[in-house]
Structure formats: structure tokens, C-alpha cells
Scaffold this motif. Structure first.
Motif: not given
Length: 624
Positions: A71-79, A106-125
Motif C-alpha cells: 500500500n502507498v500513501f500520500l498525505w497533504n494535511g494537518e490533523v 466503511s472503516d476508511i470513510l469512518s477514519l476520514f470523517s473523524k479528521v479535523q483539519g485540512p487535508w488532501s490525500f492519495i491512497y493506493y490499496q
């Protein structure tokens, strides 16, 4: 803050082992602390991931990050909340670790629903050949997409390319939710299907709403389609719905300014005699103060300096800067930031003005006056002397209010080093930097307003200007990596003239709908552009008025507690924020009427005076 990019190809002939030089350069400008590229290959597709990091918190974590499962992750954000990140931890690694243990959508959506702060991301599963990507609810971080018309590939990036001679096909990824692409299915069908997991309140009865999907699809190639996910899953909106309540009886204002008599501080103080209104103001101060505290403390600082030692260091650098006009928004931000930034640390106040070439360098107090000046220049210099600061450009409105605001801040905390950075831009430099860099960052937005705001914010956030001190004038380059901006206050608190027009024609109900519309479009109208422009200097924009808790608090208030547009300009718009200013001890700035940045900085007067803000701007076009 980072520059992130993923280039996907379904054809070997279209695959490159590196990004185009201009795109790579722009990404590196956003993330100067580290750069890394990573390849993923399958029988049906090739992926190139490129990450460029601006280090701000925790241990420096190079991107892209990968795990043992591929898996590969790119994150441009602040939690800033919702997901626990300790002071010494890096939010990129925390988010990736959390994603790696997600068992389903559902788990992925739940995680991003919790995050407070600005973000954009790319995630390769890797196991499912899925590519997930998206932006936060307000779109505070830029993410663009570009699709090959023949379906041979696509690219996701924080910024677009600057290629000449080819029609610009980069578009902003809508902040409508999270998207998922099945890379294997695309390689077979040659049709790119974007599955959307939209933002919703309550996530009930999410259906295929063609009206919501049409704006996303309208500018995409025919080989690209957008559909709602089959499971009808969604993300939970991070803020509560806007309070659309209307009063049951005519409202009685606590104070009415007599016709023709300008409002005063006493006008505002009369509102604070009401116990309920004062409680609202105190709650607003608390929630905004917490939002600002999170944004000024999540910055890498020299931990070896104790406050006593740091306070003795006359050359200590600022870590936080504020886009500063001296208006109500930037003054409240500066006052609350002062409460949380370590006492010995300077705060940079970035004040931009577009002025004639002769006035680019401020004059020192001992500098002799030039005898031959025209009448306008003479008046300008006389005004400066009367203000005890004989430096030119003082006829620019934001420079005048900025200096006045500086005095207010110095009165509130005289022990703080307030670096008032005078950023003076000539027509020649404006045109040069627009051609070379700014227009490529503003795109795909293309109006006269985008040009004015984009250029003004780019020069301001660059932080290159002058400091006027008792010892004279010296050049100055802001070292601050974090820049606070007041965007979001006008949209939520009826700060624009169009709010007053809507109120006059359709009353409070019309005003509510205008505020709802403003918040709904802020991602596409402002925030992606501002993130690209500020990030180009290796700095990060932070937006305290768009903190999720701040927006929820303001959304909870009935509209008449936020603004009273029966009162004149300078008091009725953003009323609750003006009361906050009074409560914080601010004086004249609490009564300043709204002035748009393009007029306050005078950039709107530099080239063409006859243009409308909504006109397409020829100066932003890459092509001759």
C-alpha cells in the motif's frame, strides 16, 4: 504541508519514469524538506507516486510512505483533532497506520470523517487495485486531476503543469467527498469510473443524485464518468447544519445609530450589556482561541530554548505569520495568536501594497525629501510624516489600516516583537512574477478576481519586504512556515456587500441562503487557489475561521446574532466578530468596514480599471 502527485498510465507508450520538469519543480517548491518517488506496476497499469514534504511537526516523514503489503500513501494535511496525534508524532504516519488496518470501505470513510483539519490525500490499496483520493469538506488543500482524452491515463497533483501550447485540462478535484478508482477495471474497459463517497449529514438514504453528480462530470472527457458507490456509503459531514431559523417577532436592536452619525465603540459596547449576547461572544472567543492555538503550536520549534533565554534573543525568527491588513479579521487572529505563541517569539504581520516603482523602497526617517515631486506624492509623504512613519505607499488603504492595527497590537502587548512587514510590489514585478509563476498556480481558476487575489496572496505570503524600526529601514525576509489567514469570516458572518443586497431584497431568509451558498462554494471559489499560491513558497496556509468547531459554533447561531444588516457598514456586518474585538480590547479596528483585498492592496488599480471581477482574465492565460 506537501506537494503530492500520482501519475497513472494504462499504456506502456504513455508511461514515463519521471514527472515533467515543470510539474516536479512546482511540487518541490511546496515541499522543500524532502522529495521521493515510488513506482507500482501491474500487468494492466503503471503508477508513479511523487511526494515532497514541508516538515512542520513530529519526525520528518518522507513521502510516499509504503507498507509491507504494498500500500502507498500520500498525505497533504494537518490533523488538528478527531484522530489522536501526540506532539512528537507525525500525522502522515498516524493516518497511514490507521488506513492499513481498515478492513473495508466503511472503516476508511469512518477514519476520514473523524479528521479535523485540512487535508488532501492519495491512497493506493494494493490488494484490491483501488486508488482512493479526495479533499476535506471545505477543500482547504488543493488537489487537481487531469485525464487523457483517450483513456490512456490520468494524473492527480497538488498543482498543475505549466506546459505551453497545450490546452490546460487540469481541473480541481471537487470537495464533494472521497473518490475511488478501480485501476484493473479501467485497464480492461478503457472507461474511467469515479466512484464517489459523498459528504452527508446522517448518511441516510444516500442515492444516485444526478443533480449532484452533473457538476462534477460536466468538464470531464467522455471516457470518464462519476457514479455514487453501490453500497450508498458516505462520509459524515464534520460540521452541524446551518441554523436557518427565523425570528418569531420583529427584532429589537440593542442600539440604533442615528442616521448620518457614524457608529462608535459605544455602539458596540451597548450590545455587550445584554447577558445572552455577551455569553455568545465569550463562547466565540473560546472556540476561536482554541482553533488558533492548535494552528500556532503545531509547528517545529527549537525546543532547547527556554522562554527566558528566548526572550533575550533579539534576532529570534518568527515561526508564524499572518496575512495582515489591519482589518477586523486579521486583528482578531493576531490578538488571539499572541495568547498562545511563546512570549519571546516574534510574529510576522505581512502587509502587501501595489504601488509605483519609485516607492518600492520605504524612505527612512532621516532620508532627505526629493524637492521635485508632484502634488500627490507630496500629500502622501506629508501624511506619512504626520503618522510618524515617513515611508511611501501610505495612500494604499491596507497599509494605512495595517499601521494603525500594529499600534493597537503593540498597546495590547508591548513586550511582543511585532514584525510589520511592508511588502511593496511594482507593476513591473507583478507582471513578471505573474507570467513566470503565479498564473500557473491560479489555474484552473481564470477570472479577474482570481488574478487579483492570487497575485496579492502570492506576494504577501512570500514575505519579502521591509521593516521600519527606530534604527531605520532594513530589508526583511519572513522565515515563518505557517501563515494564518482570515478567510471564512466574511462568508459566515455576512461580510460581503452581496450579503447586504440579499438582505435588503429577501430579508433574513435570503441572507441565510446566501451564507449557506457561500460556505458551499468556498472550496471551488477560494481555498484550492490560495493553498497553491501560498504553498509555492514552501509555507502552509492555516484557516482558523474554518476550523470545524468554529464553523459548527457559528452554524448553531441564528443569523441575527451573527450580523445585523439594518445597521450601517463598519458595524452591522460581522457584528459578533466586532463584539469579540471589543471584548479583546481592540479599538478602532473593531469599526473598520469590510474592504476587499484587491481594493485594499490597490492591485485592482494597477492595470485595467474597467474590468469586472467575474470577467475572464486575459493575464492569466498561458497562451498568447
Amino acid at each position: 504541508m506537501c506537494g503530492i502527485c500520482c501519475s497513472v498510465s494504462f499504456s506502456m507508450e504513455g508511461f514515463s519514469n519521471d514527472l515533467k520538469e515543470d510539474l516536479l519543480c512546482s511540487l518541490k517548491r511546496r515541499g522543500p524538506s524532502s522529495s521521493k518517488q515510488l513506482f507500482r506496476a501491474d500487468l494492466n497499469y503503471r503508477c508513479l507516486f511523487s511526494g515532497h514534504v514541508l516538515h512542520l511537526r513530529g519526525a520528518l516523514t518522507a513521502q510516499p510512505v509504503e507498507d509491507e503489503w504494498g500500500n502507498v500513501f500520500l498525505w497533504n494535511g494537518e490533523v488538528f483533532g478527531g484522530v489522536k496525534v501526540e506532539d512528537e508524532e507525525n500525522d502522515t504516519q498516524i493516518m497511514f497506520t490507521s488506513l492499513s488496518v481498515c478492513r473495508n470501505e466503511s472503516d476508511i470513510l469512518s477514519l476520514f470523517s473523524k479528521v479535523q483539519g485540512p487535508w488532501s490525500f492519495i491512497y493506493y490499496q494494493a490488494s484490491s487495485h483501488y486508488l482512493w483520493f479526495g479533499r476535506d469538506f471545505f477543500g482547504r488543500r488543493s488537489l487537481l486531476w487531469h485525464f487523457n482524452n483517450l483513456g490512456k491515463g490520468f494524473c492527480l497533483s497538488s498543482v498543475g503543469t505549466q506546459t505551453f501550447g497545450v490546452a490546460n485540462q487540469w481541473l480541481e478535484v471537487p470537495a464533494s467527498g472521497i473518490f475511488r478508482i478501480d485501476l484493473n477495471s479501467i485497464a480492461i474497459s478503457r472507461c474511467i469510473v469515479l466512484k464517489l463517497y459523498p459528504w452527508r449529514h446522517g448518511c441516510k438514504n444516500v442515492g444516485e443524485d444526478a443533480n449532484n453528480l452533473l457538476p462534477i462530470s460536466v468538464d470531464l472527457p467522455t471516457v470518464v464518468s462519476v457514479v455514487t458507490n453501490e453500497a450508498k456509503l458516505c462520509l459524515e459531514k464534520p460540521v452541524i447544519p446551518l441554523n436557518m431559523m427565523l425570528p418569531q417577532a420583529p427584532l429589537e436592536s440593542h442600539c440604533r445609530s442615528s442616521s448620518g452619525i457614524p457608529p462608535t465603540r459605544e455602539t458596540l459596547e451597548a450590545f455587550l450589556t445584554d447577558g445572552h449576547m455577551k455569553k455568545v461572544v465569550e463562547q466565540f472567543i473560546h472556540v476561536l482561541s482554541v482553533a488558533i492555538e492548535r494552528r500556532v503550536l503545531c509547528v517545529a520549534r527549537d525546543e532547547n530554548l527556554t522562554p527566558s533565554v528566548a526572550s533575550q534573543m533579539c534576532n529570534r525568527k518568527a515561526n508564524v505569520a499572518i496575512l495582515f491588513s489591519g482589518g477586523i479579521d486579521s486583528m482578531v487572529i493576531a490578538t488571539l495568536a499572541d495568547r498562545h505563541i511563546p512570549p519571546g517569539e516574534p510574529i510576522d504581520l505581512l502587509n502587501v501594497a501595489f504601488i509605483s516603482k519609485e516607492e518600492i523602497r520605504p524612505a527612512s526617517r532621516n532620508e532627505k525629501r526629493i524637492k521635485q515631486t508632484n502634488h500627490c506624492e507630496t500629500l502622501c509623504r506629508e501624511f506619512s510624516r504626520n503618522a510618524a512613519a515617513a515611508h511611501p505607499g501610505t495612500n494604499v488603504p491596507d497599509r494605512i489600516t495595517g499601521r494603525a492595527g500594529l499600534k493597537e497590537l503593540q498597546a495590547i502587548n508591548p513586550s511582543r516583537t511585532w514584525n510589520f512587514v511592508e511588502i511593496n510590489v511594482s507593476l513591473e514585478e507583478l507582471q513578471q512574477q505573474r507570467r513566470a509563476q503565479i498564473r500557473h498556480l491560479v489555474q484552473p481558476l481564470d477570472t479577474v478576481l482570481d488574478d487579483s487575489i492570487g497575485c496579492a496572496v502570492w506576494f504577501a505570503s512570500r514575505g519579502s519586504g521591509w521593516l521600519v524600526t527606530q534604527d531605520g529601514v532594513k530589508s526583511y525576509q519572513s522565515s515563518a512556515k505557517v501563515i494564518l489567514t482570515g478567510i471564512g469570516a466574511d462568508e459566515q458572518l455576512a461580510g460581503y456587500s452581496r450579503h447586504r443586497i440579499r438582505f435588503q431584497t429577501l430579508g433574513l431568509e435570503g441572507l441565510n441562503k446566501e451564507i449557506e451558498m457561500e460556505l458551499g462554494r468556498i472550496s471551488s471559489r477560494n481555498l484550492g487557489r490560495d493553498d497553491r499560491v501560498i504553498g509555492d513558497h514552501g509555507k502552509e496556509a492555516r484557516f482558523p475561521f474554518l476550523d470545524e468547531n468554529v464553523v459548527s459554533f457559528l452554524n448553531s447561531l441564528p443569523v441575527w446574532e451573527k450580523a445585523d444588516l439594518t445597521l450601517p457598514r463598519g458595524i452591522g456586518e460581522k457584528l459578533v466578530l466586532r463584539l469579540v474585538a471589543v471584548q479583546l480590547g481592540l479599538t478602532a479596528s473593531a469599526l473598520l468596514p469590510k474592504r476587499a483585498m484587491q481594493f485594499g492592496s490597490r492591485i485592482a488599480k494597477m492595470e485595467k480599471n474597467t474590468e469586472k471581477a467575474s470577467d475572464k482574465c486575459e493575464r492569466l492565460q498561458v497562451f498568447p
